[in-house]
Scaffold this motif. Structure first.
Motif, PDB file in Angstrom:
ATOM      1  N   SER A 249      -9.204  43.773  71.563  1.00  0.00           N
ATOM      2  CA  SER A 249     -10.178  44.712  72.114  1.00  0.00           C
ATOM      3  C   SER A 249     -10.704  45.663  71.036  1.00  0.00           C
ATOM      4  N   ALA A 250      -9.808  46.167  70.196  1.00  0.00           N
ATOM      5  CA  ALA A 250     -10.225  47.082  69.126  1.00  0.00           C
ATOM      6  C   ALA A 250     -11.189  46.393  68.161  1.00  0.00           C
ATOM      7  N   LEU A 251     -10.946  45.125  67.878  1.00  0.00           N
ATOM      8  CA  LEU A 251     -11.851  44.377  67.004  1.00  0.00           C
ATOM      9  C   LEU A 251     -13.209  44.162  67.671  1.00  0.00           C
TER      10      LEU A 251
ATOM     11  N   GLU B  10       1.629  47.305  66.535  1.00  0.00           N
ATOM     12  CA  GLU B  10       1.245  48.677  66.874  1.00  0.00           C
ATOM     13  C   GLU B  10       0.469  49.313  65.722  1.00  0.00           C
ATOM     14  N   MET B  11       0.900  49.043  64.503  1.00  0.00           N
ATOM     15  CA  MET B  11       0.232  49.587  63.326  1.00  0.00           C
ATOM     16  C   MET B  11      -1.205  49.063  63.224  1.00  0.00           C
ATOM     17  N   TYR B  12      -1.400  47.763  63.427  1.00  0.00           N
ATOM     18  CA  TYR B  12      -2.754  47.203  63.371  1.00  0.00           C
ATOM     19  C   TYR B  12      -3.637  47.819  64.449  1.00  0.00           C
ATOM     20  N   ARG B  13      -3.123  47.906  65.676  1.00  0.00           N
ATOM     21  CA  ARG B  13      -3.910  48.475  66.773  1.00  0.00           C
ATOM     22  C   ARG B  13      -4.327  49.901  66.458  1.00  0.00           C
ATOM     23  N   THR B  14      -3.371  50.716  66.040  1.00  0.00           N
ATOM     24  CA  THR B  14      -3.638  52.114  65.722  1.00  0.00           C
ATOM     25  C   THR B  14      -4.637  52.227  64.571  1.00  0.00           C
ATOM     26  N   TYR B  15      -4.465  51.408  63.576  1.00  0.00           N
ATOM     27  CA  TYR B  15      -5.345  51.419  62.404  1.00  0.00           C
ATOM     28  C   TYR B  15      -6.775  51.066  62.795  1.00  0.00           C
ATOM     29  N   LEU B  16      -6.926  49.993  63.569  1.00  0.00           N
ATOM     30  CA  LEU B  16      -8.267  49.570  63.989  1.00  0.00           C
ATOM     31  C   LEU B  16      -8.922  50.606  64.890  1.00  0.00           C
ATOM     32  N   GLN B  17      -8.149  51.201  65.772  1.00  0.00           N
ATOM     33  CA  GLN B  17      -8.693  52.257  66.618  1.00  0.00           C
ATOM     34  C   GLN B  17      -9.091  53.470  65.776  1.00  0.00           C
ATOM     35  N   GLY B  18      -8.340  53.737  64.725  1.00  0.00           N
ATOM     36  CA  GLY B  18      -8.681  54.828  63.812  1.00  0.00           C
ATOM     37  C   GLY B  18      -9.989  54.562  63.081  1.00  0.00           C
ATOM     38  N   LEU B  19     -10.227  53.306  62.715  1.00  0.00           N
ATOM     39  CA  LEU B  19     -11.500  52.956  62.076  1.00  0.00           C
ATOM     40  C   LEU B  19     -12.661  53.188  63.028  1.00  0.00           C
TER      41      LEU B  19
END
Length: 146
Positions: A45-47, A131-140
């Motif tokens: 979803s974030a992508l 979790e790290m990837y999700r958080t990172y992508l949402q941060g972008l």
């Protein structure tokens, strides 16, 4: 700008769907597996959201702010998704060597434990990685919006 974000999103979603195979086979790990599946869908979803953000003219001009971050994140995500897909290759290979409850049934619990141990040995457990990837992508996404 083509970072193939939709392809990465589909890969994450397909990996989540495939991981659900393990749910019925090893109920003792169902909570952990469900969490990983949820993270994979959240990554997908974030992508999707990032793809939409970068297509919009109001955010597209800020794409340069996250380009380097995507160049680091996406290959790393690919490696993790590949590691997860390798779990399924092991289940096909080991199923014929060590039958589970029924002849030909892979020892799903052992395969799952081995894969999780391998990822921990690499430095970050699977659930923390996702979790790290999700958080990172949402941060972008947040960077583009601000």
């Amino acid at each position: 700008m083509d970072w193939r974000l939709l392809e990465h999103a589909k890969d994450a979603q397909d990996t989540a769907t495939a991981l659900s195979t393990f749910l019925g086979e090893i109920p003792e790990y169902s909570k952990e597996i469900k969490g990983d599946i949820a993270e994979l869908f959240a990554i997908s979803s974030a992508l999707d959201v990032l793809h939409e953000d970068l297509e919009l003219s109001r955010y597209g001009r800020y794409a340069g702010r996250i380009l380097r971050d995507l160049e680091i994140c996406l290959p790393s995500l690919d490696y993790t998704l590949e590691d997860i897909r390798n779990i399924f290759n092991r289940s096909k290979r080991k199923g014929q060597q060590h039958p589970g409850a029924f002849p030909g049934t892979p020892p799903y619990a052992q395969i799952w434990e081995d894969a999780c141990d391998e990822m921990r040995a690499q430095g970050i457990p699977l659930s923390a990685r996702l979790e790290m990837y999700r958080t990172y992508l949402q941060g972008l996404h947040d960077i583009l919006r601000r």
